[in-house]
Design a protein around this motif. Structure first.
Motif, PDB file in Angstrom:
ATOM      1  N   TRP A 110      76.567  24.081  80.246  1.00 37.87           N
ATOM      2  CA  TRP A 110      75.620  25.068  80.749  1.00 37.87           C
ATOM      3  C   TRP A 110      75.905  26.474  80.207  1.00 37.87           C
ATOM      4  O   TRP A 110      75.059  27.366  80.295  1.00 37.87           O
ATOM      5  N   ASP A 113      73.666  28.761  77.288  1.00 31.69           N
ATOM      6  CA  ASP A 113      72.401  29.328  77.777  1.00 31.69           C
ATOM      7  C   ASP A 113      72.659  30.442  78.785  1.00 31.69           C
ATOM      8  O   ASP A 113      71.974  31.474  78.772  1.00 31.69           O
ATOM      9  N   PHE A 114      73.643  30.207  79.672  1.00 31.68           N
ATOM     10  CA  PHE A 114      73.974  31.251  80.648  1.00 31.68           C
ATOM     11  C   PHE A 114      74.449  32.510  79.938  1.00 31.68           C
ATOM     12  O   PHE A 114      74.020  33.626  80.261  1.00 31.68           O
ATOM     13  N   LYS A 117      71.652  34.527  78.256  1.00 35.12           N
ATOM     14  CA  LYS A 117      70.857  35.288  79.226  1.00 35.12           C
ATOM     15  C   LYS A 117      71.655  36.468  79.776  1.00 35.12           C
ATOM     16  O   LYS A 117      71.130  37.582  79.914  1.00 35.12           O
ATOM     17  N   PHE A 118      72.945  36.220  80.077  1.00 35.33           N
ATOM     18  CA  PHE A 118      73.770  37.286  80.651  1.00 35.33           C
ATOM     19  C   PHE A 118      73.928  38.440  79.661  1.00 35.33           C
ATOM     20  O   PHE A 118      73.827  39.616  80.028  1.00 35.33           O
ATOM     21  N   ALA A 293      75.518  36.883  88.729  1.00 34.46           N
ATOM     22  CA  ALA A 293      74.705  36.227  87.702  1.00 34.46           C
ATOM     23  C   ALA A 293      74.901  34.714  87.723  1.00 34.46           C
ATOM     24  O   ALA A 293      73.941  33.970  87.531  1.00 34.46           O
ATOM     25  N   ASP A 296      72.837  33.377  90.615  1.00 34.04           N
ATOM     26  CA  ASP A 296      71.416  33.308  90.278  1.00 34.04           C
ATOM     27  C   ASP A 296      71.130  32.167  89.301  1.00 34.04           C
ATOM     28  O   ASP A 296      70.121  31.475  89.412  1.00 34.04           O
ATOM     29  N   TRP A 297      72.040  31.979  88.336  1.00 30.92           N
ATOM     30  CA  TRP A 297      71.832  30.948  87.312  1.00 30.92           C
ATOM     31  C   TRP A 297      71.806  29.558  87.926  1.00 30.92           C
ATOM     32  O   TRP A 297      70.897  28.767  87.667  1.00 30.92           O
ATOM     33  N   SER A 300      68.843  28.706  90.131  1.00 30.56           N
ATOM     34  CA  SER A 300      67.579  28.442  89.441  1.00 30.56           C
ATOM     35  C   SER A 300      67.585  27.117  88.711  1.00 30.56           C
ATOM     36  O   SER A 300      66.577  26.722  88.139  1.00 30.56           O
TER      37      SER A 300
END
Length: 300
Positions: A110, A113-114, A117-118, A293, A296-297, A300
């Motif tokens: 994961w 992608d995290f 975005k971060f 973060a 939130d990740w 979602s």
């Protein structure tokens, strides 16, 4: 005149041999020929005036002096490389580095992608994975070897805080050709007598021993205790046993068709995963920003 002392090349050599146990493998890790590495061993022993290794067939056994140096080298070189990385990041516009680790697992499918975005939201904060800190999460946090830990369990240390991330079931895993591979769910009765590779033989209150096997008094045949989930997955994929691991940790291997993941019966064993960090982290600092973060990740 002072006698010559060991330099960083010797520390790297001792660490590499300590990890591999073989001159050929250590030389390959360091980018040297075996003869060059043997020369470096003799040079280190000459400088110290003490033997560092004893030859046992085709392997090297460390003396007490070498073991002491290997432990020191692991810590010293790790800290030195960390400092070098931090200097490079600062030069690249990175102001803060937050070090994270996942309890028991090297589960980072994961992460790319995290991180992408971060970084788009916090370009001056970088995240470093600390893969060597997977067991004593609280100790690593309090010793400041890591800043954030993704852990299981709902009770935090008095000096740490927890932020809930997600809930994940444990699943039974087996090779695709295993007799239980076609099952939609398996119970302790189904697993009884199966070759079983356990992560730890120490019962934990939220794991399979206490919540699956003990209530029904049905047990598999313990064939091995392997502390690396990655190694367990490889053994299971080779049909050398079965196991029970976290679903999110095995998802990439299931998707690739290497193993089967089957629900547990009569009811799921759900594990709470949290983000844990030190209480003394100020509000709004980079560590808390990464924790928020992550929350939130995974939400979602």
């Amino acid at each position: 005149m002072d006698s010559p002392r060991l330099d960083i090349r010797h520390l790297q050599m001792i660490r590499a041999i300590g990890r591999t146990g073989r001159v050929v493998d250590a030389a390959d890790e360091l980018g040297l020929t075996p003869s060059a590495l043997s020369h470096r061993i003799k040079e280190a022993e000459r400088r110290l005036g003490v033997p560092l290794f004893e030859r046992m067939h085709k392997r090297l056994r460390m003396t007490a002096a070498a073991e002491y140096l290997a432990n020191f080298s692991e810590k010293f070189l790790g800290e030195m490389y960390l400092i070098e990385d931090e200097v490079r990041r600062m030069n690249a516009g990175i102001d803060h580095v937050v070090r994270i680790a996942v309890e028991n697992y090297s589960t980072y499918h994961w992460f790319p992608d995290f991180l992408s975005k971060f970084r788009s939201e916090y370009p001056s904060i970088d995240i470093q994975i600390m893969a060597g800190n997977r067991r004593d999460m609280v100790g690593s946090l309090l010793d400041r070897h890591i800043d954030l830990a993704i852990t299981t369990g709902g009770v935090s240390h008095t000096a740490t805080e927890q932020l809930p991330l997600f809930q994940d079931p444990l699943v039974f895993i087996c090779a695709p050709e295993h007799p239980l591979a076609a099952a939609t769910a398996v119970s302790a009765t189904d697993i009884e007598g199966q070759k079983f590779i356990t992560f730890t033989k120490t019962p934990e209150p939220d794991q399979e021993f206490a919540r699956l096997f003990r209530p029904e008094r049905r047990y598999p045949v313990w064939t091995a205790s392997v502390e690396l989930p990655e190694a367990i997955i490889e053994l299971v994929a080779a049909n050398q046993g079965t196991s029970i691991l976290a679903q999110w940790a095995v998802e990439p291997h299931v998707a690739a068709g290497r193993i089967k993941a089957i629900a547990l019966a009569p009811k799921p064993i759900l594990v709470d995963w949290n983000c844990e960090f030190r209480c003394d982290e100020p509000e709004g600092n980079p560590v808390r920003q990464v924790a928020a973060a992550l929350g939130d990740w995974f939400a979602s």
